[in-house]
Write an enzyme that holds these catalytic residues in place. Sequence first.
Site, PDB file in Angstrom:
ATOM      1  CG  ASN A 254      -1.771   1.220   1.344  1.00  0.00           C
ATOM      2  OD1 ASN A 254      -1.818   2.039   0.422  1.00  0.00           O
ATOM      3  ND2 ASN A 254      -2.467   1.363   2.463  1.00  0.00           N
ATOM      4  CD1 TRP A 255       4.014   1.283  -2.638  1.00  0.00           C
ATOM      5  CD2 TRP A 255       3.790   2.154  -4.676  1.00  0.00           C
ATOM      6  NE1 TRP A 255       4.846   0.590  -3.483  1.00  0.00           N
ATOM      7  CE2 TRP A 255       4.720   1.110  -4.747  1.00  0.00           C
ATOM      8  CE3 TRP A 255       3.478   2.854  -5.847  1.00  0.00           C
ATOM      9  CZ2 TRP A 255       5.365   0.750  -5.931  1.00  0.00           C
ATOM     10  CZ3 TRP A 255       4.102   2.496  -7.026  1.00  0.00           C
ATOM     11  CH2 TRP A 255       5.043   1.449  -7.064  1.00  0.00           C
ATOM     12  CE  LYS A 256      -0.331   3.275   4.763  1.00  0.00           C
ATOM     13  NZ  LYS A 256      -0.218   3.410   6.212  1.00  0.00           N
TER      14      LYS A 256
ATOM     15  CG  HIS B  41      -6.016   2.131   5.276  1.00  0.00           C
ATOM     16  ND1 HIS B  41      -5.559   3.026   6.221  1.00  0.00           N
ATOM     17  CD2 HIS B  41      -5.017   1.238   5.087  1.00  0.00           C
ATOM     18  CE1 HIS B  41      -4.335   2.686   6.567  1.00  0.00           C
ATOM     19  NE2 HIS B  41      -3.977   1.597   5.906  1.00  0.00           N
TER      20      HIS B  41
ATOM     21  CD  GLU C  48      -3.573  -2.106   7.458  1.00  0.00           C
ATOM     22  OE1 GLU C  48      -2.503  -2.390   6.896  1.00  0.00           O
ATOM     23  OE2 GLU C  48      -4.148  -1.019   7.308  1.00  0.00           O
TER      24      GLU C  48
ATOM     25  CB  SER D  17       5.092  -1.766  12.357  1.00  0.00           C
ATOM     26  OG  SER D  17       4.680  -0.443  12.635  1.00  0.00           O
TER      27      SER D  17
ATOM     28  N   GLY E 202       2.715  -0.896   4.458  1.00  0.00           N
ATOM     29  CA  GLY E 202       2.782   0.517   4.097  1.00  0.00           C
ATOM     30  C   GLY E 202       4.229   0.951   3.919  1.00  0.00           C
ATOM     31  N   GLY E 203       4.809   1.519   4.967  1.00  0.00           N
ATOM     32  CA  GLY E 203       6.177   2.050   4.908  1.00  0.00           C
ATOM     33  C   GLY E 203       7.194   1.073   4.336  1.00  0.00           C
TER      34      GLY E 203
HETATM   35  P1  13P Z   1       2.866   0.491   7.883  1.00  0.00           P
HETATM   36  O1  13P Z   1       3.372  -0.760   7.223  1.00  0.00           O
HETATM   37  O2  13P Z   1       3.599   1.720   7.439  1.00  0.00           O
HETATM   38  O3  13P Z   1       2.781   0.355   9.364  1.00  0.00           O
HETATM   39  O4  13P Z   1       1.370   0.720   7.349  1.00  0.00           O
HETATM   40  C1  13P Z   1       0.467  -0.320   7.415  1.00  0.00           C
HETATM   41  C2  13P Z   1      -0.703   0.060   6.610  1.00  0.00           C
HETATM   42  O5  13P Z   1      -1.447   0.964   6.948  1.00  0.00           O
HETATM   43  C3  13P Z   1      -0.909  -0.670   5.350  1.00  0.00           C
HETATM   44  O6  13P Z   1      -2.165  -0.421   4.826  1.00  0.00           O
END
Ligand code: 13P
Length: 231
Positions: A22-24, A108, A157, A194, A215-216
């Site tokens: 998820n590149w947001k 989300h 999540e 995370s 995400g990150g």
């Molecule tokens: P992180 O991996 O940055 O904690 O984010 C998780 C997330 O929200 C994926 O949708």
Amino acid sequence: MIRPRGISTHSIIMKRIFIVANWKSHKNKQEATDWLKTFLDFKKSEDKEVIVCPSFTILPYLQQWIGSHRLPLSVGAQDVSPFAEGAFTGEVNARQVKEFADYVIIGHSERRTYFSETDEMVTKKVEMARQANLTPIFCVQGGQTPVPPGVEMVAYEPVSAIGTGNPDSPENAEGVIRAIKEKTGASYVLYGGSVTPENINSFTSLPSIDGVLVGGGSLDPKTFAGIIENA
Ligand code: 13P
């Protein structure tokens, strides 16, 4: 698209692992291209499905690039309109998304928090996605979050784990995910929050956890490749 879990020649049930990036709200075209180039040698694995979810602006570009370079990656969107086609300025409807993606993240916690999305709104998004033959990756923040009917893939999540470097414990995630499966009948439930190359296997090695939503850890291609490798 979702395929049934395979059965090996030894009749051992192989778990299919979904690894979703998820590149947001990150990456323009050039940055996405640099990321994709590092996956040119990436080999298809029967037991791992990798799904990349970029912003709408580069969704067609990503689909085209992945197709023309034959990368074994699937494409997903990060959101979809709760409405069908019509006078809804700024919205991208499910039929439009389906031209470029097979999956869509819905519900989300960032959309619920910053864009006031309600359970009712995310339920409509799921209906729209399913009508367009898009597979929703439906995010829940805990075992109590309502899951709309017909959702096959859920991502658990916990908000405290998102972007904090403080993941849920694998044991707790396993328990919550097992309960979500029993309650909703979802076939696949992922963990998100995370996730790193170092901790991924502590989640994906557990029996109920079918993969991860990252995400990150998905932004840097080498880190993400490490997550796939260790899953
Ligand atoms: P992180 O991996 O940055 O904690 O984010 C998780 C997330 O929200 C994926 O949708």
